[in-house]
Write a protein that holds these residues in place. Structure first.
Motif, PDB file in Angstrom:
ATOM      1  N   ILE A   3       0.831  -1.199   0.000  1.00  0.00           N
ATOM      2  CA  ILE A   3       0.000   0.000   0.000  1.00  0.00           C
ATOM      3  C   ILE A   3       0.867   1.252   0.000  1.00  0.00           C
ATOM      4  N   ALA A   5       0.703   4.396   1.148  1.00  0.00           N
ATOM      5  CA  ALA A   5      -0.156   5.140   2.076  1.00  0.00           C
ATOM      6  C   ALA A   5      -0.157   6.635   1.776  1.00  0.00           C
ATOM      7  N   ALA A   8      -3.008   6.794  -1.022  1.00  0.00           N
ATOM      8  CA  ALA A   8      -4.272   6.063  -0.883  1.00  0.00           C
ATOM      9  C   ALA A   8      -4.988   6.513   0.384  1.00  0.00           C
ATOM     10  N   ALA A  13      -9.833   0.918   3.338  1.00  0.00           N
ATOM     11  CA  ALA A  13      -9.201  -0.276   3.902  1.00  0.00           C
ATOM     12  C   ALA A  13     -10.163  -1.450   4.049  1.00  0.00           C
ATOM     13  N   LYS A  29       0.962  -7.944   4.205  1.00  0.00           N
ATOM     14  CA  LYS A  29       0.238  -6.669   4.126  1.00  0.00           C
ATOM     15  C   LYS A  29       1.139  -5.565   4.673  1.00  0.00           C
ATOM     16  N   ALA A  31       2.173  -1.273   4.487  1.00  0.00           N
ATOM     17  CA  ALA A  31       1.816   0.092   4.101  1.00  0.00           C
ATOM     18  C   ALA A  31       3.056   0.966   4.223  1.00  0.00           C
ATOM     19  N   TRP A  43      -4.373   6.512   8.592  1.00  0.00           N
ATOM     20  CA  TRP A  43      -3.963   5.132   8.319  1.00  0.00           C
ATOM     21  C   TRP A  43      -3.543   4.413   9.602  1.00  0.00           C
ATOM     22  N   VAL A  90      -1.591  -0.958  -4.179  1.00  0.00           N
ATOM     23  CA  VAL A  90      -2.575   0.058  -3.852  1.00  0.00           C
ATOM     24  C   VAL A  90      -1.962   1.434  -4.056  1.00  0.00           C
ATOM     25  N   SER A  91      -2.308   2.068  -5.150  1.00  0.00           N
ATOM     26  CA  SER A  91      -1.783   3.388  -5.474  1.00  0.00           C
ATOM     27  C   SER A  91      -2.481   3.919  -6.712  1.00  0.00           C
TER      28      SER A  91
END
Length: 242
Positions: A3, A5, A8, A13, A29, A31, A43, A90-91
């Motif tokens: 991720i 962060a 995002a 989430a 996982k 971030a 976050w 995730v971006s």
């Protein structure tokens, strides 16, 4: 799951992890960001709740995003372990376009999550891309798509959508024009990695097909104890088969 962060929103989430669970289990996982910054305060609440490991990355130079480099290095390290079947990136940053392509070249699946502003090259480089706007619905707030759900006439007037749906059905259909909805969905996804019926206000692909009023839908049972299968057919094929 890697991720960005800095790029995002934490509000995605819960929806994002629920979406990922449809495709598999996220064993890793992480971030990435400068966790000393107040910008990532939202976050921080998600890290413990979702068991996401924070990776500290200081911004060494003003105007340069060191987070991207850290994510890319870690992604390649994870790729070379040979222990994973796929990646979630995730971006909304196009800098990850080449990374997604490289991972897919190794035979792994890449799922992307980002906002609608995400550059098309990154979207196309993923096997499947999910827009964050489709994930940020809360229980108290009705889905934003419902307020702008198109009518069947508007759907039928969307030539790009109609061609996509019809071509997919045609490619998957038998001699009578019927095709399994699952196969049609797979073909659509290969043609447009960011396709999502939720973008049109419908939670399921079958609901979108039905809303156009241009397709027949039929549920069949392959046999006792087996899961029912949904079939779809262009109404123009009615004269060619039962």
């Amino acid at each position: 799951m890697l991720i960005d962060a800095d790029n995002a929103q934490p509000s995605i989430a819960d929806g994002m992890l629920a979406e990922v669970a449809k495709y598999g289990t996220a064993h890793v996982k992480r971030a990435y960001g400068d966790w000393t910054s107040q910008n990532l305060r939202g976050w921080k609440d998600q890290l413990l709740a979702q068991s996401i490991q924070p990776i500290q990355q200081f911004g060494y130079t003003t105007g340069k995003n060191a987070t991207d480099s850290a994510m890319i290095i870690d992604a390649m390290d994870l790729l070379y372990t040979g222990n994973l079947d796929g990646f979630v990136i995730v971006s909304s940053d196009s800098d990850f376009t080449r990374l997604a392509s490289r991972i897919r070249e190794s035979g792994l699946t890449v799922y992307g999550f980002g906002q609608r502003k995400t550059p098309q090259p990154f979207v196309a480089a993923c096997d499947k891309f999910i827009y964050a706007e489709n994930l940020t619905v809360t229980a108290e707030e009705p889905p934003a798509n419902n307020t702008r759900k198109p009518t069947n006439n508007q759907l039928k007037g969307d030539a790009k959508l109609m061609n996509l749906l019809r071509n997919a059905v045609d490619a998957a259909s038998d001699d009578s024009g019927w095709a399994t909805l699952a196969t049609v969905g797979s073909i659509i996804n290969k043609q447009r990695t960011d396709f999502d019926p939720r973008s049109y206000g419908y939670g399921k692909l079958g609901e979108l097909f039905a809303a156009t009023t241009l397709f027949d839908l039929q549920t069949r049972s392959p046999g006792e104890g087996k899961q029912q299968v949904v079939y779809v057919r262009d109404i123009r094929a009615r004269s060619e088969g039962p």
